[in-house]
Enzyme design. Structure first.
Site, PDB file in Angstrom:
ATOM      1  N   GLU A 217       0.672   3.946   1.819  1.00 48.12           N
ATOM      2  CA  GLU A 217       1.066   4.365   3.160  1.00 48.12           C
ATOM      3  C   GLU A 217       2.271   3.556   3.642  1.00 48.12           C
ATOM      4  OE1 GLU A 217      -3.554   4.169   3.170  1.00 48.12           O
ATOM      5  OE2 GLU A 217      -1.893   3.236   2.091  1.00 48.12           O
TER       6      GLU A 217
ATOM      7  N   HIS B  56       0.818  -1.207   0.000  1.00 50.04           N
ATOM      8  CA  HIS B  56       0.000   0.000   0.000  1.00 50.04           C
ATOM      9  C   HIS B  56       0.856   1.262   0.000  1.00 50.04           C
ATOM     10  CE1 HIS B  56      -3.833  -2.143   1.667  1.00 50.04           C
ATOM     11  NE2 HIS B  56      -3.380  -2.667   0.541  1.00 50.04           N
TER      12      HIS B  56
ATOM     13  N   CYS C  80      -2.601  -0.648   7.360  1.00 49.26           N
ATOM     14  CA  CYS C  80      -1.896   0.630   7.271  1.00 49.26           C
ATOM     15  C   CYS C  80      -2.162   1.492   8.496  1.00 49.26           C
ATOM     16  CB  CYS C  80      -2.281   1.367   5.991  1.00 49.26           C
ATOM     17  SG  CYS C  80      -1.649   0.565   4.500  1.00 49.26           S
TER      18      CYS C  80
END
Length: 158
Positions: free
Chosen positions: A81, A79, A110
């Site tokens: 993040e 991801h 996350c």
């Protein structure tokens, strides 16, 4: 003369720009970590370094018919993040007390990472239906704000 963007608009636009690097076939996400109006790191969702991207190999989640928001571990990608946190670590820069600008609301995985990285504020442009992530961010005292790109307004959601 074009109006100068606010800091929030500036950093959110950067998050959207980062999302254009995404190789995910389902959702393009970008993230920017900021402290004292300085960019610390950026990230976008895609496969790890040295691994074929989903745009080349196909979407594992699509092939397995996994609905959005479920079974995040069954994905070739990282991801946005997570990549922003990793980039900070590679460069040896603390993100303690920083803010995150992200095109989408962080998922549970996350969110837990952002809590432990001691991110204090998260600004999102799109919501994501993950109730447990929202509850954990609230319990940890992380502020989450919705930034409306069109209206240029901010609304606290957590």
């Amino acid at each position: 003369m074009q109006e100068r963007p606010s800091w929030h608009e500036y950093f959110m636009r950067m998050a959207f720009l980062a999302s254009t690097r995404s190789t995910c076939l389902r959702r393009k996400v970008g993230a920017v970590v900021v402290k004292d109006n300085q960019v610390i790191s950026t990230g976008y969702n895609g496969s790890p370094k040295l691994i074929r991207h989903c745009s080349e190999s196909g979407c594992l989640r699509e092939n397995l018919q996994i609905p959005s928001g479920e079974r995040h571990e069954l994905c070739r990608g990282i991801h946005a993040e997570q990549n922003a946190i990793i980039q900070s670590a590679i460069n040896g820069t603390s993100i303690k007390g920083a803010s995150l600008y992200c095109t989408n609301q962080p998922c549970l995985i996350c969110s837990k990472m952002l809590i432990n990285a001691e991110i204090r504020n998260i600004y999102i442009a799109e919501t994501y239906p993950d109730q447990l992530a929202q509850e954990m961010l609230e319990e940890a005292g992380v502020n989450v704000y919705f930034y409306d790109m069109e209206l240029k307004t901010i609304k606290k959601v957590i």
